[in-house]
Design an enzyme around this catalytic site. Sequence first.
Site, PDB file in Angstrom:
ATOM      1  N   ALA A   9       0.740  -1.302   0.102  1.00  0.00           N
ATOM      2  CA  ALA A   9       0.077   0.168   0.031  1.00  0.00           C
ATOM      3  C   ALA A   9       0.915   1.170  -0.024  1.00  0.00           C
ATOM      4  O   ALA A   9       2.105   1.246   0.557  1.00  0.00           O
ATOM      5  CB  ALA A   9      -0.842  -0.056   1.327  1.00  0.00           C
ATOM      6  N   ASP A  10       0.274   2.246  -0.725  1.00  0.00           N
ATOM      7  CA  ASP A  10       1.106   3.555  -0.503  1.00  0.00           C
ATOM      8  C   ASP A  10       0.315   4.546   0.410  1.00  0.00           C
ATOM      9  O   ASP A  10       0.911   5.338   1.025  1.00  0.00           O
ATOM     10  CB  ASP A  10       0.946   4.241  -1.995  1.00  0.00           C
ATOM     11  CG  ASP A  10       2.114   3.494  -2.881  1.00  0.00           C
ATOM     12  OD1 ASP A  10       3.185   4.187  -2.852  1.00  0.00           O
ATOM     13  OD2 ASP A  10       1.884   2.404  -3.295  1.00  0.00           O
ATOM     14  N   ARG A  11      -0.915   4.314   0.583  1.00  0.00           N
ATOM     15  CA  ARG A  11      -1.806   5.060   1.642  1.00  0.00           C
ATOM     16  C   ARG A  11      -3.046   3.953   1.908  1.00  0.00           C
ATOM     17  O   ARG A  11      -3.554   3.783   1.053  1.00  0.00           O
ATOM     18  CB  ARG A  11      -2.064   6.338   1.378  1.00  0.00           C
ATOM     19  CG  ARG A  11      -2.691   7.318   2.372  1.00  0.00           C
ATOM     20  CD  ARG A  11      -2.801   8.771   1.930  1.00  0.00           C
ATOM     21  NE  ARG A  11      -1.871   9.376   1.664  1.00  0.00           N
ATOM     22  CZ  ARG A  11      -1.423  10.778   1.758  1.00  0.00           C
ATOM     23  NH1 ARG A  11      -2.520  11.492   2.044  1.00  0.00           N
ATOM     24  NH2 ARG A  11      -0.293  11.359   1.333  1.00  0.00           N
TER      25      ARG A  11
END
Length: 382
Positions: free
Chosen positions: A257-259
């Site tokens: 995940a990036d955010r």
Amino acid sequence: MALISIRTSDDKIEIINQLLLPHVTEFVQIDTIEQAHDAIKTMKIRGAPAIASLAALSFSQYLSRALQASPLPEYFASPEALKNNLEPVLAYLFTARPTAVNLGAATRRLTTTLNQSIAQGKTTRSIAQDLIDEGKAIADEDVGRNKAMSKWGGDWLFDRVKAGGGSAEKGLNVLTVCNTGSLATSGYGTALGLITYLHETGKLEKAYYTQTAPYHQGSRLTALELKTLNIPSVMICDTMVGSLFQHFNIHAVVVGADRIAKNGDTANKIGTYNAAVIAARHNIPFIVVAPISTVDLAVESGLDIPIEQRPPIEACLVRGILYPNDGNSKQAQVMITPSGLDGIYNPSFDVTPAGLITAIVTEKGVAVKGEGENIFDLTPVV
């Protein structure tokens, strides 16, 4: 031996140029804040944890070299002058890739250290040293976190499959998207770390991974990592996920995940949402593996996550070695589309709604939704 994204020695920082992988291994020296920003922006280095580590290390390097200067730079005249110099530097680093919350978490953590050291009445030299130490700590902590979340997630998944009566005598078959291993972190990896853990503990039959166009992080980077680690694996095109689920016994999809928003909505590499939708259709668990720093409790849902738009030309190009070749590694970049297209939509990320996610794993444990719920309570794992 695992690959590495960043290597350091004393005051020297080098990154592996991931744009040239898998055919050429070239380390690029990072000597300035501007070079670090460019490396992140142009994706010479990528992966939310890795870019946060590089930003923190380059900031530490910036201050370390300032302390070695004689005389000291003018902005060391007072704590206020130092703050006025450093805050724009941190803000500039953050602009390199806005979607990855880890980068923002790193710059905010350094800003907090700056303000705390000033409030304690320290000298500018001591303030700078505190920031140097904090920047190095941000990078050093990553590997331990990754190993913890990989074990949490791997054990949880294996136990779930066994409890559900699933066939896992030969081990689990797991699909991943993009690249989330040592090249995307400071070491071991997040989702790919979970796969590595399953392999190391004899609980993995085979890893599957998507090519992940248009940057091909799967076919270039994940392929190289799995090969280097001797993990049995199969590459598929992004459009083959549904076919894979129809014809093979896939036990789970695991992604990084990036955010991650407060409710569990997750921004990750483009194509993740597609895989989640198809996984839900086939009742295949969909698991997000990411450090606590990726969880942004200030963002209520995925609707509030800014999505980076990459240059349109990137969707029109591919790079690789010439084929067939005579054994050399000469690379070429070619255009695969007609010139002058009417439009190109090229987001770097998409958002998978929490309702499609089975579990979210951090270094603190595994979060699942309550019965009948479509959102997560991430409090226990952050």
